[in-house]
Design a protein around this motif. Structure first.
Motif, PDB file in Angstrom:
ATOM      1  N   GLY A 123       5.160   5.632   0.281  1.00  0.00           N
ATOM      2  CA  GLY A 123       4.632   5.010  -1.076  1.00  0.00           C
ATOM      3  C   GLY A 123       4.835   3.332  -0.968  1.00  0.00           C
ATOM      4  O   GLY A 123       3.998   2.700  -1.311  1.00  0.00           O
ATOM      5  N   THR A 124       6.071   2.944  -0.572  1.00  0.00           N
ATOM      6  CA  THR A 124       6.489   1.314  -0.455  1.00  0.00           C
ATOM      7  C   THR A 124       5.573   0.771   0.261  1.00  0.00           C
ATOM      8  O   THR A 124       4.800  -0.357  -0.033  1.00  0.00           O
ATOM      9  CB  THR A 124       7.968   1.241   0.132  1.00  0.00           C
ATOM     10  N   TRP A 125       4.955   1.120   1.335  1.00  0.00           N
ATOM     11  CA  TRP A 125       4.017   0.491   2.398  1.00  0.00           C
ATOM     12  C   TRP A 125       2.690   0.730   2.067  1.00  0.00           C
ATOM     13  O   TRP A 125       2.014  -0.438   2.436  1.00  0.00           O
ATOM     14  CB  TRP A 125       4.260   0.995   3.927  1.00  0.00           C
ATOM     15  N   ILE A 126       2.448   1.714   1.469  1.00  0.00           N
ATOM     16  CA  ILE A 126       0.957   1.798   0.721  1.00  0.00           C
ATOM     17  C   ILE A 126       0.735   0.701  -0.389  1.00  0.00           C
ATOM     18  O   ILE A 126      -0.266   0.176  -0.422  1.00  0.00           O
ATOM     19  CB  ILE A 126       0.836   2.997   0.058  1.00  0.00           C
ATOM     20  N   SER A 127       1.761   0.742  -1.292  1.00  0.00           N
ATOM     21  CA  SER A 127       1.953  -0.423  -2.317  1.00  0.00           C
ATOM     22  C   SER A 127       1.666  -2.006  -1.632  1.00  0.00           C
ATOM     23  O   SER A 127       1.064  -2.656  -2.285  1.00  0.00           O
ATOM     24  CB  SER A 127       2.953  -0.250  -3.215  1.00  0.00           C
TER      25      SER A 127
END
Length: 286
Positions: free
Chosen positions: A231-235
């Motif tokens: 989720g961090t890298w998607i954001s």
């Protein structure tokens, strides 16, 4: 050896006879093709009779996991700054030390730095490793992955021709909020997992949600730390709207799914009462 001897004690005996192979370098097995025995396992509790044949394999030179993580995560932190400050050997003399006209570039640098500083802090103060070392040869491969991608991402995000996100502040603000929530969730899961080994035990235990709402993802998945990491890298991908970041995110997701499935299978194998509704990484799906 005595029947109540642990595998760790046997490793130490082996090391005394053969100083070249220190305990971390040894793999001790009951079967040449079987799994390596854990340090805490006791000989008389293993499926052997009054005599046992143990098989030794040299794992090669080893390096501590703490050192591995410090090397892996320090590289991206400083490599990114080489591009952010537009060093002369990166973009040429005409663009040296000039700041980007797009605020999102500064924000991306802050978020990227925050992510790796958090990882370094977790490595020193939070993580407790079930295995103390990994093969030294793997450090080159790992550093190429983390350092190489950090350079690739930074090159395009900080490039003089970089184009900001299509939907402007709304897209950026949404991504920043998502980024901070995922970072908080990832940190919370790491703390919860660390608490399971607070007394120094290396025994595998079932992780359960705590009073911290970020840990409630344990209700649905076995490895929420990977869920939050993806989720961090998607954001970050949404924030920068950069193709290399998206490719890095995809590779992260594939690798972490593999790790999550392995961990999930370990839980199912070792605990008969393991929650059946949990999935490895994505609730209800995967």
């Amino acid at each position: 050896v005595e029947p109540n001897a642990t595998i760790r004690e046997i490793r130490l005996m082996f090391h005394k006879l053969y100083p070249r192979w220190y305990p971390a370098r040894q793999s001790i097995k009951l079967d040449p093709k079987g799994k390596s025995l854990r340090d805490e396992e006791i000989l008389q509790h293993l499926p052997v009779g009054t005599t046992a044949t143990l098989y030794f394999k040299d794992l090669g030179p080893q390096i501590g996991w703490t050192t591995v993580f410090l090397i892996e995560y320090t590289g991206p932190l400083f490599i990114y700054f080489l591009f952010y400050f537009r060093m002369t050997f990166v973009y040429g003399l005409d663009e040296r030390f000039t700041s980007s006209p797009h605020p999102v570039v500064n924000l991306a640098c802050i978020c990227h730095s925050f992510h790796y500083i958090k990882r370094l802090i977790e490595t020193v103060f939070v993580h407790r490793f079930s295995r103390g070392t990994m093969p030294l040869r793997n450090i080159v491969k790992n550093c190429l992955y983390y350092w190489g991608f950090a350079a690739w991402l930074a090159y395009y995000i900080n490039h003089p021709l970089y184009t900001p996100p299509s939907y402007g502040k709304n897209q950026i603000n949404f991504a920043v909020i998502m980024f901070l929530l995922c970072e908080a969730g990832n940190f919370s899961i790491h703390v919860a997992l660390s608490d399971l080994r607070r007394n120094g035990s290396k025994t595998c235990k079932i992780p359960y949600p705590t009073k911290n709402p970020f840990t409630w993802l344990f209700f649905f998945v076995s490895c929420p730390n990977y869920t939050y990491e993806v989720g961090t890298w998607i954001s970050f991908t949404i924030m920068t709207q950069c193709v290399p970041v998206g490719l890095f995110t995809l590779l992260c997701f594939i690798q972490m799914t593999i790790w999550a499935k392995d961990k999930h299978c370990t839980y199912l194998r070792e605990f008969k009462d393991y929650p059946s509704h949990r999935m490895p990484i994505i609730p209800f799906l995967l």
